[in-house]
Enzyme design. Structure first.
Site, PDB file in Angstrom:
ATOM      1  N   HIS A  92      55.436 -13.286  56.229  1.00 28.82           N
ATOM      2  CA  HIS A  92      54.999 -12.742  54.948  1.00 28.82           C
ATOM      3  C   HIS A  92      53.492 -12.567  54.852  1.00 28.82           C
ATOM      4  CE1 HIS A  92      56.836 -12.388  50.627  1.00 28.82           C
ATOM      5  NE2 HIS A  92      56.165 -11.305  50.979  1.00 28.82           N
ATOM      6  N   ASP A 116      61.140 -14.163  46.346  1.00 23.93           N
ATOM      7  CA  ASP A 116      60.858 -15.125  47.409  1.00 23.93           C
ATOM      8  C   ASP A 116      61.382 -16.500  47.011  1.00 23.93           C
ATOM      9  OD1 ASP A 116      59.585 -16.619  49.504  1.00 23.93           O
ATOM     10  OD2 ASP A 116      57.850 -15.274  49.449  1.00 23.93           O
ATOM     11  N   HIS A 118      59.688 -19.007  47.923  1.00 21.63           N
ATOM     12  CA  HIS A 118      58.438 -19.760  47.866  1.00 21.63           C
ATOM     13  C   HIS A 118      57.420 -18.998  47.024  1.00 21.63           C
ATOM     14  CE1 HIS A 118      60.511 -20.529  51.738  1.00 21.63           C
ATOM     15  NE2 HIS A 118      60.240 -21.788  51.455  1.00 21.63           N
ATOM     16  N   ASP A 120      54.076 -18.824  47.948  1.00 22.80           N
ATOM     17  CA  ASP A 120      53.139 -18.209  48.905  1.00 22.80           C
ATOM     18  C   ASP A 120      51.743 -18.060  48.325  1.00 22.80           C
ATOM     19  OD1 ASP A 120      55.270 -18.084  50.598  1.00 22.80           O
ATOM     20  OD2 ASP A 120      55.405 -15.901  50.668  1.00 22.80           O
ATOM     21  N   HIS A 133      51.454 -17.667  56.241  1.00 24.45           N
ATOM     22  CA  HIS A 133      52.498 -16.990  55.466  1.00 24.45           C
ATOM     23  C   HIS A 133      52.780 -17.714  54.145  1.00 24.45           C
ATOM     24  CE1 HIS A 133      56.406 -19.205  56.990  1.00 24.45           C
ATOM     25  NE2 HIS A 133      55.430 -20.049  56.776  1.00 24.45           N
ATOM     26  N   ASP A 220      61.053 -11.263  50.402  1.00 26.31           N
ATOM     27  CA  ASP A 220      61.210 -12.242  51.474  1.00 26.31           C
ATOM     28  C   ASP A 220      62.702 -12.581  51.516  1.00 26.31           C
ATOM     29  OD1 ASP A 220      61.384 -14.608  53.035  1.00 26.31           O
ATOM     30  OD2 ASP A 220      59.314 -15.123  52.553  1.00 26.31           O
ATOM     31  N   ASP A 222      64.278 -14.929  52.572  1.00 21.95           N
ATOM     32  CA  ASP A 222      64.687 -16.307  52.290  1.00 21.95           C
ATOM     33  C   ASP A 222      64.951 -16.537  50.803  1.00 21.95           C
ATOM     34  OD1 ASP A 222      62.186 -16.851  51.040  1.00 21.95           O
ATOM     35  OD2 ASP A 222      61.358 -17.781  52.835  1.00 21.95           O
ATOM     36  N   GLU A 265      60.228 -11.521  56.906  1.00 22.77           N
ATOM     37  CA  GLU A 265      60.733 -12.813  57.395  1.00 22.77           C
ATOM     38  C   GLU A 265      62.130 -12.714  58.006  1.00 22.77           C
ATOM     39  OE1 GLU A 265      59.140 -15.801  57.582  1.00 22.77           O
ATOM     40  OE2 GLU A 265      57.304 -15.399  56.436  1.00 22.77           O
TER      41      GLU A 265
END
Length: 294
Positions: A92, A116, A118, A120, A133, A220, A222, A265
């Site tokens: 990312h 996402d 996260h 980030d 990332h 992302d 994830d 990702e």
């Protein structure tokens, strides 16, 4: 009669910013997948370029910065000829280049929908891991290592008042406090579970679409439940349903202010039965359908 915008794919084969660097293989693996081959036969989309970080003896962060400048040039170039850039990563940290390029081409800061698991939004002084990332959103907001800043415009590359993080479920308090100070709206996993995906997403999309320069979407993978999309660099338990993300992209793709899309990702080493590659293809297919009817 207006012609639909050509979708130009820019693969970014880099895992330098991640602890597990196998996502560097994601763009090339996807390009060789059956899922992409089926898409490539359709009109309105082409694979414009595949970018690699320079191999010279730079430090990792210098290589990430150099790649970010290369990607920003490529994204801005596609926008200048009227195409819709679709960036496929890579970790990312490539987002620094993507959205800097959009900001440069527009001459204004776009809104950004950041989907996402996260936040980030670390800087080198707050990061627990040192992995870049985990820092791109902070860099896009003008904070972090100076080599990652000011690639598109001076200061922030995105409009914080019209930027949203959606679906985060793993983060540190320093990131949360930073984004709250900057006025970025957060739809964390707990709120989405409590209020419902559709209500929260409608609000998020409305917020980013109000940016005067238009908006972009950074996905992302994830963000999705790893049981449904296992091929990701940093899987987190729980997450969004693939169906919900696909329905969300259907809405995004139809918005006239959409300036660019980023999907990052993808880790092919973990992608059981090609489920994650298929999800990427489904998301791209929605863009294609929407562009054809634009």
């Amino acid at each position: 009669m207006t012609h639909p915008r050509q979708i130009s794919v820019l693969g970014v084969a880099s895992g330098i910013g991640a602890q597990d660097q196998a996502c560097k293989d994601g763009p090339l693996a996807f390009r060789h997948s059956h899922a992409w081959q089926a898409l490539a036969r359709q009109p309105g989309i082409d694979w414009a370029d595949l970018l690699f970080a320079p191999e010279v003896a730079y430090t990792p962060i210098q290589r990430i910065a150099a790649l970010g400048r290369m990607l920003a040039d490529a994204v801005a170039g596609q926008l200048h000829v009227g195409h819709l850039p679709l960036v496929i990563g890579g970790d990312h940290s490539v987002a620094i280049g993507t959205w800097s390029g959009v900001a440069r081409a527009l001459g204004e800061r776009p809104g950004l929908l950041w989907i996402d698991a996260h936040l980030d939004s670390h800087t080198p002084s707050t990061s627990y891991s040192g992995a870049v990332h985990g820092m791109p959103l902070a860099a896009l907001l003008g904070q972090g290592d100076k080599r990652l800043l000011d690639i598109g415009l001076s200061g922030s590359q995105i409009d914080s008042a019209h930027s949203v993080v959606f679906g985060a479920r793993s983060y540190e308090p320093e990131e949360l406090a930073f984004l709250q100070r900057r006025g970025v709206r957060l739809y964390l996993a707990e709120e989405i579970a409590r209020r419902g995906f559709r209500i929260c997403f409608a609000e998020a999309l409305h917020a980013v679409a109000q940016a005067t320069a238009g908006f972009g979407v950074s996905i992302d993978l994830d963000a999705v439940d790893p049981g449904l999309a296992p091929g990701v660099g940093s899987p987190e338990p729980g997450g969004l349903l693939s169906f919900d993300l696909i329905e969300a992209m259907r809405e995004v793709a139809a918005m006239p202010g959409l300036q660019a899309v980023e999907i990052v990702e993808y880790n092919p080493d973990r992608d059981r039965h090609g489920a994650t590659a298929a999800l990427i293809a489904d998301l791209i297919e929605l863009l294609l359908v929407a562009r054809k009817h634009a």
